[in-house]
Design an enzyme around this catalytic site. Structure first.
Site, PDB file in Angstrom:
ATOM      1  N   ARG A 180       0.749  -1.189  -0.104  1.00 51.10           N
ATOM      2  CA  ARG A 180      -0.141  -0.092   0.001  1.00 51.10           C
ATOM      3  C   ARG A 180       0.675   1.314  -0.070  1.00 51.10           C
ATOM      4  O   ARG A 180       0.531   2.182  -0.860  1.00 51.10           O
ATOM      5  CB  ARG A 180      -1.069   0.030   1.302  1.00 51.10           C
ATOM      6  CG  ARG A 180      -1.942  -1.039   1.071  1.00 51.10           C
ATOM      7  CD  ARG A 180      -3.002  -1.053   2.193  1.00 51.10           C
ATOM      8  NE  ARG A 180      -3.557   0.141   2.803  1.00 51.10           N
ATOM      9  CZ  ARG A 180      -3.916   0.316   3.932  1.00 51.10           C
ATOM     10  NH1 ARG A 180      -4.150  -0.445   4.934  1.00 51.10           N
ATOM     11  NH2 ARG A 180      -4.417   1.365   4.298  1.00 51.10           N
ATOM     12  N   CYS A 239      -0.297   6.181   9.270  1.00 49.36           N
ATOM     13  CA  CYS A 239      -0.659   4.957   8.779  1.00 49.36           C
ATOM     14  C   CYS A 239      -1.898   5.310   7.956  1.00 49.36           C
ATOM     15  O   CYS A 239      -1.769   6.201   7.222  1.00 49.36           O
ATOM     16  CB  CYS A 239      -0.917   3.983   9.991  1.00 49.36           C
ATOM     17  SG  CYS A 239      -2.299   4.338  11.033  1.00 49.36           S
TER      18      CYS A 239
END
Length: 285
Positions: A180, A239
C-alpha cells in the site's frame, strides 16, 4: 519511558482485577478484512469488569475522517459516563493481542490521562492462560469526573507533516503494509489514492510485533533502523487512519524513545486530498 511504563502483564492484572483504582477497557477495533464484530465479542465474553471503548463512537462527529479525536469536553463526558475518572490506572486490551489498544492508549494519554497501560498479549493471551472470563450483561460503574486537556503537541495535522518534511525537522514513518505504501495495492477506503507522503519512510507495524506482542527491544530498534529511521531524530507516526501508527509510537516508548506526534488524519486524509504523493519505495528527503 520503558516497556513497563507502556505494558502490564496478565499476571499483574489478574492480581488487581478488583482494585477500585484500576479500570479495564476493551478497546477492540477491527478492519473489515478481519471479519470480526468487536461489540458482539465484548457482549459475549470479556475480562471481568471491562468497559467498552469504541474509537468509532468517541470521535469527532463533525469530521468525515475515521475516528479522529473528539473535542476534550466530548471525550471527558464519554469516558466519565463509563466510570473512568481522574487518578485511575487504565488498562487497555484488544481482541487481536496488539492492534487497536495502542490507539486507545494514545487517545487517553493525549487527553491527559497519566496512568494508561496496555495489557501485554491482550485478550488472546488472557484466554490462553484460562484466566477469568465474564459473560452476560456487562457491569456498570458509577460515573466519574475525567479532566480532559488536549496535548496539541502530540497530534499532527497535514500541514504539520508537510512542514516537518519540507524543513527536515522530523521524520514521518508510515505503518501501512509495504504494497500500500508503494502504491502497488489499492486503498481500502473509497476515494483514497494509492501511494505515500513524499519523503515518508515505511515501517509496517507487524515488523515490530510477534504473536500479538511487541518484539524484543533490540529487534524493535533494528526494525526502525532498517527502515531508514534515525532513532535520535524527531519523528511523526502515520498509517491508514491513525490506528497502527500508534503501535509504532508504543514500540518507540517501550525502548525509551518517543514519537513527537501521531498524524491523526493519516493516509485517509492525505490520500483523499489533492496534496502531492509518491509511488514506489521510500525516498527520504
Amino acid at each position: 519511558m520503558a516497556h513497563e511504563d507502556v505494558f502490564v502483564s496478565t499476571e499483574w492484572l489478574a492480581e488487581r482485577l478488583d482494585a477500585p483504582d484500576v479500570v479495564v477497557v476493551d478497546g477492540s477495533w477491527y478492519l473489515p478484512a478481519h471479519g470480526r464484530d468487536p461489540h458482539a465479542e465484548y457482549a459475549e465474553r470479556r475480562i471481568p469488569g471491562a468497559l467498552r471503548f469504541d474509537i468509532d463512537a468517541v470521535k469527532d462527529a463533525g469530521s468525515d475522517l475515521p475516528h479522529m479525536l473528539p473535542r476534550p469536553e466530548a471525550f471527558a463526558a464519554a469516558v466519565g459516563a463509563k466510570g473512568i475518572g481522574d487518578g485511575m490506572r487504565i488498562v487497555i486490551y484488544d481482541g487481536l493481542g496488539l492492534f487497536s489498544a495502542p490507539r486507545v492508549r494514545w487517545t487517553f494519554k493525549t487527553f491527559g490521562a497519566k496512568d494508561v497501560v496496555i495489557l501485554e498479549g491482550g485478550f488472546p493471551k488472557w484466554q490462553a492462560e484460562n484466566r477469568p472470563i465474564e459473560h452476560g450483561p456487562p457491569r456498570s460503574r458509577a460515573a466519574r469526573s475525567f479532566t480532559a486537556r488536549l496535548d496539541h503537541s502530540a497530534v499532527a495535522d497535514a500541514d504539520d507533516v508537510a512542514r516537518a518534511l519540507s524543513e527536515g525537522t522530523a521524520q514521518v514513518v508510515d505503518a501501512r503494509p509495504g504494497d500500500r505504501f508503494r502504491g502497488e495495492a489499492p486503498e481500502p477506503r473509497p476515494g483514497v489514492r494509492s501511494g505515500h507522503i513524499p519523503g515518508a519512510l515505511n515501517l509496517p507495524a507487524p515488523a515490530v510485533m510477534r504473536d500479538g506482542q511487541l518484539k524484543s527491544p533490540e529487534e524493535i530498534a533494528a526494525a526502525f533502523t532498517e527502515a531508514g529511521v534515525d532513532l535520535d531524530r524527531p519523528l511523526i507516526t502515520s498509517c491508514g487512519s491513525g490506528v497502527t501508527a500508534a503501535i509504532l509510537s508504543a514500540a518507540l516508548e517501550s525502548i525509551g524513545k518517543r514519537a513527537r506526534a501521531l498524524y491523526d488524519g493519516s493516509w485517509a486524509e492525505w490520500g483523499a486530498s489533492t496534496r502531492s504523493l509518491e509511488i514506489g519505495p521510500a525516498k527520504p528527503k
